[in-house]
Design a protein around this motif. Structure first.
Motif, PDB file in Angstrom:
ATOM      1  N   ASP A  80       0.819  -1.220   0.000  1.00  0.00           N
ATOM      2  CA  ASP A  80       0.000   0.000   0.000  1.00  0.00           C
ATOM      3  C   ASP A  80       0.846   1.260   0.000  1.00  0.00           C
ATOM      4  O   ASP A  80       0.313   2.366   0.019  1.00  0.00           O
ATOM      5  CB  ASP A  80      -0.904   0.025   1.245  1.00  0.00           C
ATOM      6  N   ILE A  81       2.167   1.104   0.058  1.00  0.00           N
ATOM      7  CA  ILE A  81       3.039   2.269   0.202  1.00  0.00           C
ATOM      8  C   ILE A  81       4.011   2.369  -0.972  1.00  0.00           C
ATOM      9  O   ILE A  81       4.788   1.448  -1.214  1.00  0.00           O
ATOM     10  CB  ILE A  81       3.840   2.167   1.526  1.00  0.00           C
ATOM     11  N   GLY A  82       3.954   3.482  -1.674  1.00  0.00           N
ATOM     12  CA  GLY A  82       4.931   3.752  -2.725  1.00  0.00           C
ATOM     13  C   GLY A  82       6.030   4.625  -2.162  1.00  0.00           C
ATOM     14  O   GLY A  82       5.751   5.605  -1.485  1.00  0.00           O
ATOM     15  N   MET A  83       7.293   4.235  -2.384  1.00  0.00           N
ATOM     16  CA  MET A  83       8.427   4.993  -1.831  1.00  0.00           C
ATOM     17  C   MET A  83       9.219   5.654  -2.952  1.00  0.00           C
ATOM     18  O   MET A  83       9.547   5.008  -3.939  1.00  0.00           O
ATOM     19  CB  MET A  83       9.380   4.046  -1.090  1.00  0.00           C
ATOM     20  N   ILE A  84       9.557   6.915  -2.732  1.00  0.00           N
ATOM     21  CA  ILE A  84      10.390   7.645  -3.687  1.00  0.00           C
ATOM     22  C   ILE A  84      11.600   8.200  -2.947  1.00  0.00           C
ATOM     23  O   ILE A  84      11.456   8.770  -1.865  1.00  0.00           O
ATOM     24  CB  ILE A  84       9.572   8.770  -4.340  1.00  0.00           C
ATOM     25  N   PHE A  85      12.782   8.005  -3.520  1.00  0.00           N
ATOM     26  CA  PHE A  85      14.017   8.406  -2.849  1.00  0.00           C
ATOM     27  C   PHE A  85      14.700   9.538  -3.611  1.00  0.00           C
ATOM     28  O   PHE A  85      14.414   9.776  -4.775  1.00  0.00           O
ATOM     29  CB  PHE A  85      14.976   7.222  -2.753  1.00  0.00           C
ATOM     30  N   GLN A  86      15.653  10.175  -2.930  1.00  0.00           N
ATOM     31  CA  GLN A  86      16.416  11.245  -3.582  1.00  0.00           C
ATOM     32  C   GLN A  86      17.229  10.678  -4.744  1.00  0.00           C
ATOM     33  O   GLN A  86      17.147  11.147  -5.868  1.00  0.00           O
ATOM     34  CB  GLN A  86      17.348  11.909  -2.574  1.00  0.00           C
ATOM     35  N   SER A  87      18.017   9.669  -4.427  1.00  0.00           N
ATOM     36  CA  SER A  87      18.704   8.971  -5.505  1.00  0.00           C
ATOM     37  C   SER A  87      17.716   7.897  -5.902  1.00  0.00           C
ATOM     38  O   SER A  87      17.470   6.971  -5.173  1.00  0.00           O
ATOM     39  CB  SER A  87      19.992   8.345  -4.993  1.00  0.00           C
ATOM     40  N   HIS A  88      17.096   8.099  -7.035  1.00  0.00           N
ATOM     41  CA  HIS A  88      15.926   7.338  -7.486  1.00  0.00           C
ATOM     42  C   HIS A  88      16.091   5.828  -7.402  1.00  0.00           C
ATOM     43  O   HIS A  88      15.139   5.091  -7.486  1.00  0.00           O
ATOM     44  CB  HIS A  88      15.625   7.764  -8.911  1.00  0.00           C
ATOM     45  N   GLN A  89      17.334   5.349  -7.226  1.00  0.00           N
ATOM     46  CA  GLN A  89      17.603   3.916  -7.092  1.00  0.00           C
ATOM     47  C   GLN A  89      17.063   3.089  -8.250  1.00  0.00           C
ATOM     48  O   GLN A  89      16.487   2.024  -8.063  1.00  0.00           O
ATOM     49  CB  GLN A  89      17.068   3.400  -5.752  1.00  0.00           C
ATOM     50  N   LEU A  90      17.285   3.605  -9.461  1.00  0.00           N
ATOM     51  CA  LEU A  90      16.907   2.831 -10.652  1.00  0.00           C
ATOM     52  C   LEU A  90      18.005   1.817 -10.955  1.00  0.00           C
ATOM     53  O   LEU A  90      19.170   2.026 -10.615  1.00  0.00           O
ATOM     54  CB  LEU A  90      16.755   3.761 -11.855  1.00  0.00           C
ATOM     55  N   LEU A  91      17.631   0.727 -11.584  1.00  0.00           N
ATOM     56  CA  LEU A  91      18.616  -0.249 -12.042  1.00  0.00           C
ATOM     57  C   LEU A  91      19.145   0.249 -13.384  1.00  0.00           C
ATOM     58  O   LEU A  91      18.385   0.440 -14.326  1.00  0.00           O
ATOM     59  CB  LEU A  91      17.968  -1.631 -12.187  1.00  0.00           C
ATOM     60  N   MET A  92      20.461   0.504 -13.437  1.00  0.00           N
ATOM     61  CA  MET A  92      21.027   1.170 -14.604  1.00  0.00           C
ATOM     62  C   MET A  92      21.100   0.262 -15.830  1.00  0.00           C
ATOM     63  O   MET A  92      21.192   0.743 -16.945  1.00  0.00           O
ATOM     64  CB  MET A  92      22.430   1.721 -14.274  1.00  0.00           C
ATOM     65  N   ASP A  93      21.071  -1.055 -15.629  1.00  0.00           N
ATOM     66  CA  ASP A  93      21.150  -1.973 -16.776  1.00  0.00           C
ATOM     67  C   ASP A  93      19.770  -2.399 -17.261  1.00  0.00           C
ATOM     68  O   ASP A  93      19.634  -3.330 -18.039  1.00  0.00           O
ATOM     69  CB  ASP A  93      21.991  -3.206 -16.401  1.00  0.00           C
ATOM     70  N   LYS A  94      18.736  -1.702 -16.749  1.00  0.00           N
ATOM     71  CA  LYS A  94      17.372  -2.004 -17.205  1.00  0.00           C
ATOM     72  C   LYS A  94      16.747  -0.747 -17.805  1.00  0.00           C
ATOM     73  O   LYS A  94      17.042   0.368 -17.374  1.00  0.00           O
ATOM     74  CB  LYS A  94      16.520  -2.506 -16.043  1.00  0.00           C
ATOM     75  N   THR A  95      15.871  -0.947 -18.777  1.00  0.00           N
ATOM     76  CA  THR A  95      15.207   0.194 -19.414  1.00  0.00           C
ATOM     77  C   THR A  95      14.218   0.839 -18.439  1.00  0.00           C
ATOM     78  O   THR A  95      13.886   0.257 -17.392  1.00  0.00           O
ATOM     79  CB  THR A  95      14.400  -0.248 -20.654  1.00  0.00           C
ATOM     80  N   ALA A  96      13.742   2.021 -18.813  1.00  0.00           N
ATOM     81  CA  ALA A  96      12.711   2.705 -18.018  1.00  0.00           C
ATOM     82  C   ALA A  96      11.532   1.761 -17.814  1.00  0.00           C
ATOM     83  O   ALA A  96      11.042   1.606 -16.691  1.00  0.00           O
ATOM     84  CB  ALA A  96      12.265   3.980 -18.730  1.00  0.00           C
ATOM     85  N   PHE A  97      11.101   1.107 -18.892  1.00  0.00           N
ATOM     86  CA  PHE A  97       9.966   0.179 -18.803  1.00  0.00           C
ATOM     87  C   PHE A  97      10.234  -0.904 -17.749  1.00  0.00           C
ATOM     88  O   PHE A  97       9.406  -1.140 -16.866  1.00  0.00           O
ATOM     89  CB  PHE A  97       9.705  -0.471 -20.168  1.00  0.00           C
ATOM     90  N   ASP A  98      11.390  -1.548 -17.859  1.00  0.00           N
ATOM     91  CA  ASP A  98      11.688  -2.662 -16.946  1.00  0.00           C
ATOM     92  C   ASP A  98      11.839  -2.193 -15.498  1.00  0.00           C
ATOM     93  O   ASP A  98      11.477  -2.918 -14.568  1.00  0.00           O
ATOM     94  CB  ASP A  98      12.946  -3.399 -17.399  1.00  0.00           C
ATOM     95  N   ASN A  99      12.377  -0.989 -15.307  1.00  0.00           N
ATOM     96  CA  ASN A  99      12.465  -0.443 -13.951  1.00  0.00           C
ATOM     97  C   ASN A  99      11.080  -0.253 -13.349  1.00  0.00           C
ATOM     98  O   ASN A  99      10.837  -0.632 -12.209  1.00  0.00           O
ATOM     99  CB  ASN A  99      13.219   0.887 -13.962  1.00  0.00           C
TER     100      ASN A  99
END
Ligand code: ADP
Ligand code: ADP
Length: 228
Positions: A80-99
């Protein structure tokens, strides 16, 4: 939706991060959480997302007392909780879609459902045309919006953001806040931790202020000067 009753948090080293904190956030409310570095903002968010437990006092999420919930309920509440961080913590080897798809893949959604929901989330943050881009190909503001799309892709009723505009200039910061406002208008409860007082001053939202672990003000911001 979120209730703190006399909540204190002391870390194992003896550091008192929160002291007798009380507040309540109603469904559909949007509020800022502010205070200097070390005031306890991250700790407060970690208590809500059950990454830390209170030492004393009660934290209630959707009526669940976090002191007495079971392991199975923890997974359920975290959904029920969506978390957003300062350093977005995206996986750099995955596309926007896959993230963005990641939370849905973990939940075991079908390919069709994942595609529909991911594209809807990317549309909401205005990046549906960049689904195939890798994070390195996106600007800082765009990377942050991908992080937001990932946080909202399974439509959580609560959004928590920890310094979401920390790396962004004022114009991009405002765009990110406007995005949160849109989710809020759709009924999502939003709590944004930030020490960007300029940003808060430009908005008129309830602002919770922490100082050395104590909640020193809770209300609408009046002026920029006398908040801390
Ligand atoms: P803020 O997010 O407002 O900067 P934090 O919640 O990160 O504040 O920190 C509040 C206090 O708790 C600080 O004194 C910090 O050093 C301490 N603290 C935070 N996390 C830990 C931890 N895991 N172990 C020990 N002390 C911690
Ligand atoms: P900003 O000035 O906001 O940091 P950038 O100059 O990094 O933005 O990017 C501007 C636009 O160009 C963005 O929409 C981004 O997606 C695109 N872009 C940046 N680098 C690349 C790249 N290596 N390949 C493809 N598109 C890129």
């Amino acid at each position: 939706m979120i209730s703190f009753e006399e909540v204190s948090k002391t870390y194992p080293g003896g550091q008192q991060a929160l002291v007798k904190v009380n507040f309540h956030i109603a469904p559909g409310e949007m509020a800022f959480l502010t205070g200097h570095s070390g005031a306890g903002k991250s700790t407060l968010l970690k208590l809500i997302s059950i990454m830390e437990r209170p030492s004393v006092g009660k934290v209630l999420i959707n009526g669940h007392d976090l002191n007495t919930i079971t392991r199975r309920q923890i997974a359920y509440i975290r959904r029920d909780i969506g978390m957003i961080f300062q350093s977005h913590q995206l996986l750099m080897d995955k596309t926007a879609f896959d993230n963005v798809a990641l939370p849905l893949v973990i939940e075991g959604y079908t390919h069709k459902e994942i595609n529909k929901r991911v594209m809807a989330a990317l549309e909401m943050v205005g990046l549906h045309d960049k689904a195939k881009y890798f994070p390195m190909m996106l600007s800082g503001g765009e990377q942050q919006r991908i992080g937001i799309a990932r946080a909202v892709v399974n439509k959580p009723p609560i959004l928590l953001a920890d310094e979401p505009t920390g790396n962004l200039d004022p114009k991009l910061s405002m765009e990110i806040i406007k995005l949160f406002e849109e989710f809020n208008r759709a009924g999502v409860s939003v709590l944004i931790a930030t020490h960007d007082l300029g940003l808060i001053a430009r908005m008129r939202y309830r602002t919770l202020t922490l100082r050395r672990g104590r909640m020193i003000t809770d209300g609408l911001t009046e002026s920029e000067g006398d908040m801390l």
